[in-house]
Design an enzyme around this catalytic site. Structure first.
Site, PDB file in Angstrom:
ATOM      1  N   TYR A 149       0.850  -1.198   0.000  1.00 44.31           N
ATOM      2  CA  TYR A 149       0.000   0.000   0.000  1.00 44.31           C
ATOM      3  C   TYR A 149       0.885   1.247   0.000  1.00 44.31           C
ATOM      4  O   TYR A 149       0.663   2.183  -0.790  1.00 44.31           O
ATOM      5  CB  TYR A 149      -0.933   0.002   1.219  1.00 44.31           C
ATOM      6  CG  TYR A 149      -1.761   1.262   1.301  1.00 44.31           C
ATOM      7  CD1 TYR A 149      -2.755   1.507   0.359  1.00 44.31           C
ATOM      8  CD2 TYR A 149      -1.515   2.217   2.294  1.00 44.31           C
ATOM      9  CE1 TYR A 149      -3.501   2.680   0.404  1.00 44.31           C
ATOM     10  CE2 TYR A 149      -2.268   3.390   2.344  1.00 44.31           C
ATOM     11  CZ  TYR A 149      -3.252   3.617   1.399  1.00 44.31           C
ATOM     12  OH  TYR A 149      -3.978   4.788   1.441  1.00 44.31           O
ATOM     13  N   LYS A 153       1.261   4.301  -2.823  1.00 46.38           N
ATOM     14  CA  LYS A 153       1.089   5.734  -2.564  1.00 46.38           C
ATOM     15  C   LYS A 153       2.394   6.506  -2.795  1.00 46.38           C
ATOM     16  O   LYS A 153       2.352   7.685  -3.168  1.00 46.38           O
ATOM     17  CB  LYS A 153       0.543   5.948  -1.145  1.00 46.38           C
ATOM     18  CG  LYS A 153      -0.912   5.483  -0.996  1.00 46.38           C
ATOM     19  CD  LYS A 153      -1.854   6.246  -1.942  1.00 46.38           C
ATOM     20  CE  LYS A 153      -3.314   5.914  -1.733  1.00 46.38           C
ATOM     21  NZ  LYS A 153      -4.203   6.724  -2.619  1.00 46.38           N
TER      22      LYS A 153
HETATM   23  C1  8X3 Z   1      -4.516   6.074   4.726  1.00 49.81           C
HETATM   24  C2  8X3 Z   1      -3.786   6.516   5.901  1.00 49.81           C
HETATM   25  O1  8X3 Z   1      -2.223   6.010   7.792  1.00 49.81           O
HETATM   26  O2  8X3 Z   1      -3.510   4.140   6.973  1.00 49.81           O
HETATM   27  O3  8X3 Z   1      -3.895   6.280   3.527  1.00 49.81           O
HETATM   28  O4  8X3 Z   1      -1.709   5.006   5.695  1.00 49.81           O
HETATM   29  S1  8X3 Z   1      -2.776   5.352   6.584  1.00 49.81           S
END
Ligand code: 8X3
Length: 248
Positions: A149, A153
């Site tokens: 993830y 990002k």
């Molecule tokens: C969402 C916030 O802190 O779970 O993108 O990465 S976090």
């Protein structure tokens, strides 16, 4: 009036952004879930002109077919909000599910690329071209169990920087928005419907709401022509880093 296209407009930050932009934009709302898409379109139709497109951002052919299907009165776009994105799973890299990893890269990275490539020709005539990419604090700080993830990002961060450079000659602004903890469906999706585990993420402090992020997006796109908001990192008051949240 400017026209804005929002992906992932059926819920969370996308829906909140649609509601706030309805004040001063015509809206093209995009999402996979037709019923929710129709519901938010019905809600906002009394405030502004709304057009809906139902497609999956990770399907490149569906993306171009949807954008190509826009009628002439909707085929000039000023603002693109690349909001669609998800997290799937929270596990050590070696234990995570390959299908989850593929989904995150396909939606968060490739989806953003497909939509932007398809929309850019429709921004050609705009004097107000502006792309807003929804990144995350996870794109700036990698945390354990969130590797893929965070990688997706981090790719959004690079895409925002690179697009800003490459689109400079076309006068298109690019804003990267990186929120910390926002209470939406995000954690329920990450934990595959485990609502209890999802709720725990937001317990003991006041997380951001989707409206808080939508206001930041509205601020960025509402600046005078000569001002480009490059990056907004937004935390709840109780958060100081990706994994540092002060809970009661
Ligand atoms: C969402 C916030 O802190 O779970 O993108 O990465 S976090």
């Amino acid at each position: 009036m400017k026209t804005a296209l929002i992906t992932g407009a059926t819920s969370g930050i996308g829906a909140a952004t649609a509601r706030i932009l309805a004040q001063d934009h015509r809206l093209i709302l995009c999402g996979r879930r037709t019923e929710q898409l129709d519901a938010i379109a019905r809600e906002l139709q009394s405030q502004t002109a709304v057009f809906t497109l139902s497609f999956d951002v990770s399907d490149s052919l569906a993306v171009s077919a949807a954008i190509d299907s826009l009628p002439p009165e909707w085929s000039a776009i000023d603002v693109l909000i690349n909001n669609a994105g998800n997290a799937h799973g929270l596990d050590r890299f070696q234990d995570g599910d390959l299908d989850d990893y593929k989904a995150m890269i396909n939606i968060n990275v490739l989806g953003l690329i497909y939509v932007t490539k398809a929309v850019l020709p429709l921004m050609e005539q705009s004097l107000n071209g502006h792309i807003v990419n929804l990144s995350s604090i996870a794109g700036k700080e990698t945390y354990t169990n969130g590797t893929v993830y965070c990688a997706s990002k981090a790719a959004v961060e690079a895409l925002s920087q690179g697009m800003r450079m490459d689109l400079l000659e076309r006068g298109i602004k690019v804003t990267n928005v990186a929120p910390g903890a926002v209470e939406t469906e995000f954690s329920a999706v990450r934990f595959k419907g485990d609502q209890q585990r999802a709720a725990q993420v937001y317990q003991g402090y006041t997380p951001l709401t989707a409206d808080d992020v939508a206001r930041a997006i509205h601020f960025a796109i509402g600046q005078p022509d000569g001002v480009q908001v490059a990056d907004i990192t937004l935390f709840p008051k109780a958060q100081a880093a990706a994994t540092l949240i002060k809970k009661n």
